[in-house]
Design an enzyme around this catalytic site. Structure first.
Site, PDB file in Angstrom:
ATOM      1  N   HIS A 225       2.929 -23.324 -22.762  1.00 34.49           N
ATOM      2  CA  HIS A 225       4.281 -23.573 -22.224  1.00 34.49           C
ATOM      3  C   HIS A 225       5.021 -22.241 -22.318  1.00 34.49           C
ATOM      4  O   HIS A 225       4.548 -21.239 -21.803  1.00 34.49           O
ATOM      5  CB  HIS A 225       4.899 -24.714 -23.030  1.00 34.49           C
ATOM      6  N   HIS A 264      -0.326 -23.734 -13.084  1.00 37.93           N
ATOM      7  CA  HIS A 264       0.891 -24.425 -13.510  1.00 37.93           C
ATOM      8  C   HIS A 264       0.632 -25.924 -13.579  1.00 37.93           C
ATOM      9  O   HIS A 264      -0.122 -26.450 -12.752  1.00 37.93           O
ATOM     10  CB  HIS A 264       2.036 -24.132 -12.521  1.00 37.93           C
ATOM     11  N   ASP A 315       5.901 -16.802 -15.986  1.00 32.61           N
ATOM     12  CA  ASP A 315       5.708 -16.006 -17.200  1.00 32.61           C
ATOM     13  C   ASP A 315       5.005 -14.674 -16.945  1.00 32.61           C
ATOM     14  O   ASP A 315       5.172 -13.729 -17.713  1.00 32.61           O
ATOM     15  CB  ASP A 315       4.907 -16.818 -18.225  1.00 32.61           C
TER      16      ASP A 315
HETATM   17  C1  LIG Z   1      -1.351 -25.137 -16.349  1.00 31.18           C
HETATM   18  C2  LIG Z   1      -2.806 -25.486 -16.470  1.00 31.18           C
HETATM   19  C3  LIG Z   1      -3.035 -26.292 -17.750  1.00 31.18           C
HETATM   20  C4  LIG Z   1      -3.280 -26.312 -15.264  1.00 31.18           C
HETATM   21  O1  LIG Z   1      -4.688 -26.411 -15.381  1.00 31.18           O
HETATM   22  P1  LIG Z   1      -5.635 -27.353 -14.540  1.00 31.18           P
HETATM   23  O2  LIG Z   1      -5.189 -28.730 -14.699  1.00 31.18           O
HETATM   24  O3  LIG Z   1      -7.048 -27.103 -14.924  1.00 31.18           O
HETATM   25  O4  LIG Z   1      -5.316 -26.842 -13.080  1.00 31.18           O
HETATM   26  P2  LIG Z   1      -6.164 -27.068 -11.834  1.00 31.18           P
HETATM   27  O5  LIG Z   1      -6.633 -28.480 -11.707  1.00 31.18           O
HETATM   28  O6  LIG Z   1      -5.357 -26.520 -10.745  1.00 31.18           O
HETATM   29  O7  LIG Z   1      -7.439 -26.128 -12.127  1.00 31.18           O
HETATM   30  C5  LIG Z   1      -8.380 -25.860 -11.182  1.00 31.18           C
HETATM   31  C6  LIG Z   1      -9.404 -24.882 -11.703  1.00 31.18           C
HETATM   32  O8  LIG Z   1      -8.789 -23.623 -12.049  1.00 31.18           O
HETATM   33  C7  LIG Z   1      -9.068 -23.299 -13.392  1.00 31.18           C
HETATM   34  N1  LIG Z   1      -7.873 -22.689 -13.958  1.00 31.18           N
HETATM   35  C8  LIG Z   1      -6.669 -23.271 -14.105  1.00 31.18           C
HETATM   36  N2  LIG Z   1      -5.832 -22.398 -14.665  1.00 31.18           N
HETATM   37  C9  LIG Z   1      -6.523 -21.259 -14.864  1.00 31.18           C
HETATM   38  C10 LIG Z   1      -6.182 -20.017 -15.441  1.00 31.18           C
HETATM   39  N3  LIG Z   1      -4.941 -19.795 -15.903  1.00 31.18           N
HETATM   40  N4  LIG Z   1      -7.135 -19.070 -15.523  1.00 31.18           N
HETATM   41  C11 LIG Z   1      -8.388 -19.286 -15.060  1.00 31.18           C
HETATM   42  N5  LIG Z   1      -8.761 -20.460 -14.502  1.00 31.18           N
HETATM   43  C12 LIG Z   1      -7.841 -21.431 -14.407  1.00 31.18           C
HETATM   44  C13 LIG Z   1      -9.397 -24.612 -14.056  1.00 31.18           C
HETATM   45  O9  LIG Z   1     -10.161 -24.389 -15.234  1.00 31.18           O
HETATM   46  C14 LIG Z   1     -10.148 -25.285 -12.943  1.00 31.18           C
HETATM   47  O10 LIG Z   1     -11.413 -24.671 -12.847  1.00 31.18           O
HETATM   48  P3  LIG Z   1     -12.733 -25.521 -12.456  1.00 31.18           P
HETATM   49  O11 LIG Z   1     -12.397 -26.254 -11.201  1.00 31.18           O
HETATM   50  O12 LIG Z   1     -13.776 -24.454 -12.293  1.00 31.18           O
HETATM   51  O13 LIG Z   1     -12.977 -26.432 -13.615  1.00 31.18           O
HETATM   52  C15 LIG Z   1      -3.645 -24.196 -16.478  1.00 31.18           C
HETATM   53  O14 LIG Z   1      -3.468 -23.529 -15.253  1.00 31.18           O
HETATM   54  C16 LIG Z   1      -3.332 -23.259 -17.640  1.00 31.18           C
HETATM   55  O15 LIG Z   1      -3.708 -23.541 -18.781  1.00 31.18           O
HETATM   56  N6  LIG Z   1      -2.681 -22.124 -17.344  1.00 31.18           N
HETATM   57  C17 LIG Z   1      -2.423 -21.121 -18.364  1.00 31.18           C
HETATM   58  C18 LIG Z   1      -1.260 -21.497 -19.253  1.00 31.18           C
HETATM   59  C19 LIG Z   1       0.053 -21.048 -18.723  1.00 31.18           C
HETATM   60  O16 LIG Z   1       0.190 -19.957 -18.180  1.00 31.18           O
HETATM   61  N7  LIG Z   1       1.051 -21.910 -18.919  1.00 31.18           N
HETATM   62  C20 LIG Z   1       2.392 -21.645 -18.492  1.00 31.18           C
HETATM   63  C21 LIG Z   1       2.745 -22.640 -17.441  1.00 31.18           C
HETATM   64  S1  LIG Z   1       4.380 -22.321 -16.873  1.00 31.18           S
END
Ligand SMILES: CC(C)(COP(=O)(O)OP(=O)(O)OC[C@H]1O[C@@H](n2cnc3c(N)ncnc32)[C@H](O)[C@@H]1OP(=O)(O)O)[C@@H](O)C(=O)NCCC(=O)NCCS
Length: 379
Positions: A225, A264, A315
């Protein structure tokens, strides 16, 4: 009829509507409006104080209202002596988010919200916390580094300038002031995110504003977050050049590593706030003839889009911008707190108006009914 997008894999309750709000909307999933206004217009044309007023009071202020509100916030920067004493007891090694948490709790014991709660009383506490949480953090920061007891009351015209002035001991340039306005506006509010939902849950129990803000600070601290801006900077500053960054991130992503600062919980194709914070970072870098971090961040944006179809969230370039203004890394998330108190407080007021306690059900996955065995009969 268009089909709802599938829920996000790593986000519990993704796509589940958990209540009503009139404060902000992420619209179709890739745009953001505060009280109906596009956040991009606000960040380009308004001051943070104007947007705080909009979010908290429900409408854009008139010129006279904005002047009065800005002056009011400036008048609330001082801290009572018992809070200063509490801050002096905290170690220099504490995380600034914990310092803010402790400072808010200490202030609660002296300036408790009066029951029965009213929107006016709640806004008064919100205004006080927007104005003085920066004072708390920077008083502790200077005291624990060199024993100085700084005066937190300044004549700076805005919350962002007050923060930078206390941090660096001198008034910031107009360029930095503008960057702070934009960044704090972009961080001010974001619908039912984790920390806001925490604040609403606490408000739903009938608890007070300081408790709701304290709980929200705890939720914001996590790297998934608000804490993401600190981790994003750690990622960017690992590298000496954009080429080196590209090689390393390609390798990490190929092994399934999550790069903090991308993706996100709600947005699917773009974070609408990114374009503006990216511009802010670029302007700051160009003015200082220091484009290293921005260039690395920009290259990684391209790499992440190419390899994972992932876009930077707010961020990512906030980290670049704050570091260019000399903000210590572990104060990035506290700046987010100062801005987001606006949204948290508005949601607390709205939750109280709805008058409900939040208590979802759970799908039980534990053992079937077990017969109790008294301790004397157990091994
Ligand atoms: C926000 C978050 C939990 C959403 O994740 P999610 O539910 O997996 O999102 P999606 O369904 O769109 O993901 C699709 C794919 O991208 C990958 N992915 C998602 N965010 C990623 C990231 N930051 N870096 C690399 N890969 C990422 C997932 O692992 C998934 O891969 P797969 O299909 O090979 O398994 C994730 O993007 C994350 O943890 N981001 C980093 C934390 C962050 O910056 N938070 C601040 C938010 S304001």
């Amino acid at each position: 009829m268009t089909q709802a997008p599938p829920p996000k894999k790593s986000v519990a309750l993704s796509g589940v509507v958990a209540g009503n709000t009139a404060i902000s909307t992420v619209g179709s999933g890739d745009d953001l409006r505060y009280r109906g206004y596009d956040v991009r217009d606000l960040a380009e044309h308004a001051t943070f104080e104007e947007v705080a007023y909009l979010v908290l009071y429900g409408a854009l202020p008139t010129k006279a209202q904005l002047t009065a509100y800005t002056e009011r916030l400036a008048s609330l920067r001082g801290l009572p002596a018992p809070v200063l004493r509490v801050l002096e007891q905290l170690p220099a090694t504490a995380h600034p988010m914990d310092v803010m948490h402790a400072g808010v709790a200490a202030l609660a014991t002296l300036e408790q919200e009066k029951s029965p709660y009213t929107p006016e009383g709640a806004r008064a506490i919100a205004d006080r916390l927007i104005a003085c949480t920066g004072s708390m953090l920077l008083y502790w920061y200077h005291f624990t580094r060199d024993g100085s007891r700084i005066d937190t009351v300044t004549d700076d015209p805005s919350v962002g300038e007050h923060f930078l002035h206390l941090l660096h001991g001198k008034k910031p340039s107009a360029e930095w002031a503008a960057a702070m306005h934009a960044s704090l506006i972009l961080y001010a509010e974001h619908e039912f995110n984790a920390s806001t939902f925490t604040a609403r849950i606490i408000a739903g129990t009938g608890s007070d504003m300081h408790s709701a803000i304290g709980g929200a600070i705890g939720a914001l601290k996590g790297p998934k977050h608000g804490g993401a801006n600190e981790v994003a900077f750690e990622v960017q500053s690992r590298y000496e050049s954009a080429d080196q960054a590209e090689r390393d991130i390609r390798e990490r992503v190929s092994k399934g590593e999550i790069v903090i600062g991308f993706g996100h919980p709600v947005y699917r194709t773009v974070d609408p706030r990114n374009v503006l914070i990216k511009q802010v970072g670029r302007r700051l870098g160009e003015a200082q003839h220091d484009m290293k971090l921005w260039t690395i961040a920009d290259r990684l944006e391209t790499v992440m889009m190419e390899t994972k179809k992932m876009f930077p969230n707010l961020d990512w370039f906030s980290a670049v911008s704050y570091s260019l203004m000399g903000v210590p890394t572990n104060m990035f998330t506290p700046l987010f707190v100062i801005a987001r108190i606006t949204g948290w407080a508005a949601h607390v007021i709205e939750q109280r108006q709805q008058g409900t306690i939040i208590r979802p059900g759970a799908n039980y996955i534990g053992p079937d009914a077990l017969a109790f065995v008294p301790i004397a009969s157990r091994g």
